[in-house]
Design a protein around this motif. Structure first.
Motif, PDB file in Angstrom:
ATOM      1  N   MET A  91     -90.841 -34.818 -39.513  1.00 32.21           N
ATOM      2  CA  MET A  91     -90.795 -35.694 -40.654  1.00 32.21           C
ATOM      3  C   MET A  91     -89.978 -35.009 -41.751  1.00 32.21           C
ATOM      4  N   THR A  92     -89.045 -35.740 -42.342  1.00 36.89           N
ATOM      5  CA  THR A  92     -88.238 -35.209 -43.420  1.00 36.89           C
ATOM      6  C   THR A  92     -88.749 -35.776 -44.733  1.00 36.89           C
ATOM      7  N   HIS A  93     -88.923 -34.940 -45.717  1.00 32.79           N
ATOM      8  CA  HIS A  93     -89.409 -35.348 -47.024  1.00 32.79           C
ATOM      9  C   HIS A  93     -88.232 -35.653 -47.936  1.00 32.79           C
ATOM     10  N   PRO A  94     -88.454 -36.406 -49.015  1.00 37.12           N
ATOM     11  CA  PRO A  94     -87.354 -36.791 -49.908  1.00 37.12           C
ATOM     12  C   PRO A  94     -86.539 -35.621 -50.454  1.00 37.12           C
ATOM     13  N   ARG A  95     -87.145 -34.459 -50.681  1.00 37.38           N
ATOM     14  CA  ARG A  95     -86.415 -33.317 -51.236  1.00 37.38           C
ATOM     15  C   ARG A  95     -85.592 -32.604 -50.180  1.00 37.38           C
ATOM     16  N   GLY A  96     -85.594 -33.079 -48.976  1.00 37.11           N
ATOM     17  CA  GLY A  96     -84.864 -32.416 -47.904  1.00 37.11           C
ATOM     18  C   GLY A  96     -85.732 -31.437 -47.143  1.00 37.11           C
ATOM     19  N   ASP A  97     -86.995 -31.337 -47.517  1.00 42.03           N
ATOM     20  CA  ASP A  97     -87.914 -30.477 -46.782  1.00 42.03           C
ATOM     21  C   ASP A  97     -88.175 -31.078 -45.404  1.00 42.03           C
ATOM     22  N   VAL A  98     -88.486 -30.213 -44.455  1.00 38.66           N
ATOM     23  CA  VAL A  98     -88.781 -30.646 -43.083  1.00 38.66           C
ATOM     24  C   VAL A  98     -90.144 -30.082 -42.712  1.00 38.66           C
ATOM     25  N   SER A  99     -90.967 -30.924 -42.100  1.00 39.46           N
ATOM     26  CA  SER A  99     -92.297 -30.482 -41.661  1.00 39.46           C
ATOM     27  C   SER A  99     -92.250 -30.005 -40.223  1.00 39.46           C
ATOM     28  N   ILE A 100     -93.097 -29.020 -39.953  1.00 36.41           N
ATOM     29  CA  ILE A 100     -93.255 -28.504 -38.586  1.00 36.41           C
ATOM     30  C   ILE A 100     -94.707 -28.073 -38.435  1.00 36.41           C
ATOM     31  N   THR A 101     -95.219 -28.208 -37.224  1.00 35.67           N
ATOM     32  CA  THR A 101     -96.595 -27.793 -36.952  1.00 35.67           C
ATOM     33  C   THR A 101     -96.572 -26.437 -36.265  1.00 35.67           C
ATOM     34  N   ILE A 102     -97.282 -25.490 -36.865  1.00 33.51           N
ATOM     35  CA  ILE A 102     -97.407 -24.142 -36.326  1.00 33.51           C
ATOM     36  C   ILE A 102     -98.884 -23.789 -36.327  1.00 33.51           C
ATOM     37  N   ASN A 103     -99.392 -23.393 -35.186  1.00 35.17           N
ATOM     38  CA  ASN A 103    -100.820 -23.071 -35.036  1.00 35.17           C
ATOM     39  C   ASN A 103    -101.700 -24.230 -35.498  1.00 35.17           C
ATOM     40  N   GLY A 104    -101.247 -25.458 -35.256  1.00 33.32           N
ATOM     41  CA  GLY A 104    -102.023 -26.635 -35.619  1.00 33.32           C
ATOM     42  C   GLY A 104    -101.977 -27.008 -37.089  1.00 33.32           C
ATOM     43  N   GLU A 105    -101.209 -26.284 -37.877  1.00 35.50           N
ATOM     44  CA  GLU A 105    -101.108 -26.563 -39.318  1.00 35.50           C
ATOM     45  C   GLU A 105     -99.699 -27.017 -39.662  1.00 35.50           C
ATOM     46  N   GLU A 106     -99.613 -28.019 -40.542  1.00 38.65           N
ATOM     47  CA  GLU A 106     -98.308 -28.481 -40.976  1.00 38.65           C
ATOM     48  C   GLU A 106     -97.735 -27.510 -42.010  1.00 38.65           C
ATOM     49  N   LYS A 107     -96.514 -27.091 -41.754  1.00 39.26           N
ATOM     50  CA  LYS A 107     -95.792 -26.180 -42.646  1.00 39.26           C
ATOM     51  C   LYS A 107     -94.505 -26.873 -43.092  1.00 39.26           C
ATOM     52  N   THR A 108     -93.923 -26.384 -44.168  1.00 39.47           N
ATOM     53  CA  THR A 108     -92.682 -26.948 -44.702  1.00 39.47           C
ATOM     54  C   THR A 108     -91.543 -25.963 -44.531  1.00 39.47           C
ATOM     55  N   LEU A 109     -90.414 -26.464 -44.016  1.00 36.31           N
ATOM     56  CA  LEU A 109     -89.177 -25.691 -43.962  1.00 36.31           C
ATOM     57  C   LEU A 109     -88.305 -26.155 -45.120  1.00 36.31           C
ATOM     58  N   ARG A 110     -87.700 -25.216 -45.826  1.00 33.37           N
ATOM     59  CA  ARG A 110     -86.788 -25.548 -46.915  1.00 33.37           C
ATOM     60  C   ARG A 110     -85.637 -24.561 -46.894  1.00 33.37           C
ATOM     61  N   LEU A 111     -84.426 -25.102 -46.863  1.00 29.41           N
ATOM     62  CA  LEU A 111     -83.227 -24.264 -46.901  1.00 29.41           C
ATOM     63  C   LEU A 111     -82.894 -23.962 -48.358  1.00 29.41           C
ATOM     64  N   THR A 112     -83.356 -22.807 -48.812  1.00 27.52           N
ATOM     65  CA  THR A 112     -83.040 -22.359 -50.162  1.00 27.52           C
ATOM     66  C   THR A 112     -81.807 -21.461 -50.096  1.00 27.52           C
TER      67      THR A 112
END
Length: 113
Positions: free
Chosen positions: A1-22
Motif C-alpha cells: 500500500m502506498t500512502h499519499p506522502r510517498g511512503d510504502v507499507s511493508i509487513t515485517i514480523n507480522g507488523e506493518e512498517k513504513t518505508l520512506r526514501l529520505t
C-alpha cells in the motif's frame, strides 16, 4: 500500500512498517552500494544481491522511522519478493526512466543502458 506522502507499507514480523526514501537514506544507499555515485548504484541494482536488498530495505525503514537494527532485520520474517516490490515503489519517488527502484524491480533501463 502506498500512502499519499510517498511512503510504502511493508509487513515485517507480522507488523506493518513504513518505508520512506529520505535524502539521508538515499545517501547511505549510494555510499554503501554505489561508491557515492548514483549511476554506479543504478548499475549495481540491475543484479542486486540479497545483502543489497536487505541494506536498502533497512535504510528505507530507518527513513520511515523504524528503530530496527540491520542485524534484527536479517533475522526477521520477511517476504523477499514483497520487500523488493516495496523498495521499488519507494524509489519511484525519484521519477525518471532509470530509477534504481525500476532497475531493482527488474524493468529494463531506457536506451539499453
Amino acid at each position: 500500500m502506498t500512502h499519499p506522502r510517498g511512503d510504502v507499507s511493508i509487513t515485517i514480523n507480522g507488523e506493518e512498517k513504513t518505508l520512506r526514501l529520505t535524502l539521508g537514506a538515499l545517501a547511505d544507499i549510494e555510499d554503501k552500494l554505489g561508491g557515492g555515485d548514483l549511476s554506479a548504484l543504478q548499475a549495481r541494482l540491475k543484479n542486486p544481491r540479497v545483502a543489497d536488498i536487505i541494506f536498502i530495505l533497512h535504510a528505507l525503514l530507518i527513513g520511515g522511522g523504524a528503530t530496527l537494527t540491520l542485524e534484527a532485520l536479517k533475522a526477521s520474517d520477511l517476504d523477499l519478493p514483497e520487500a523488493t516490490r516495496a523498495i521499488a515503489q519507494a524509489f519511484e519517488a525519484l521519477g525518471g526512466e532509470e530509477t534504481p527502484g525500476k532497475l531493482l524491480s527488474g524493468e529494463e533501463p531506457a536506451n539499453g543502458a
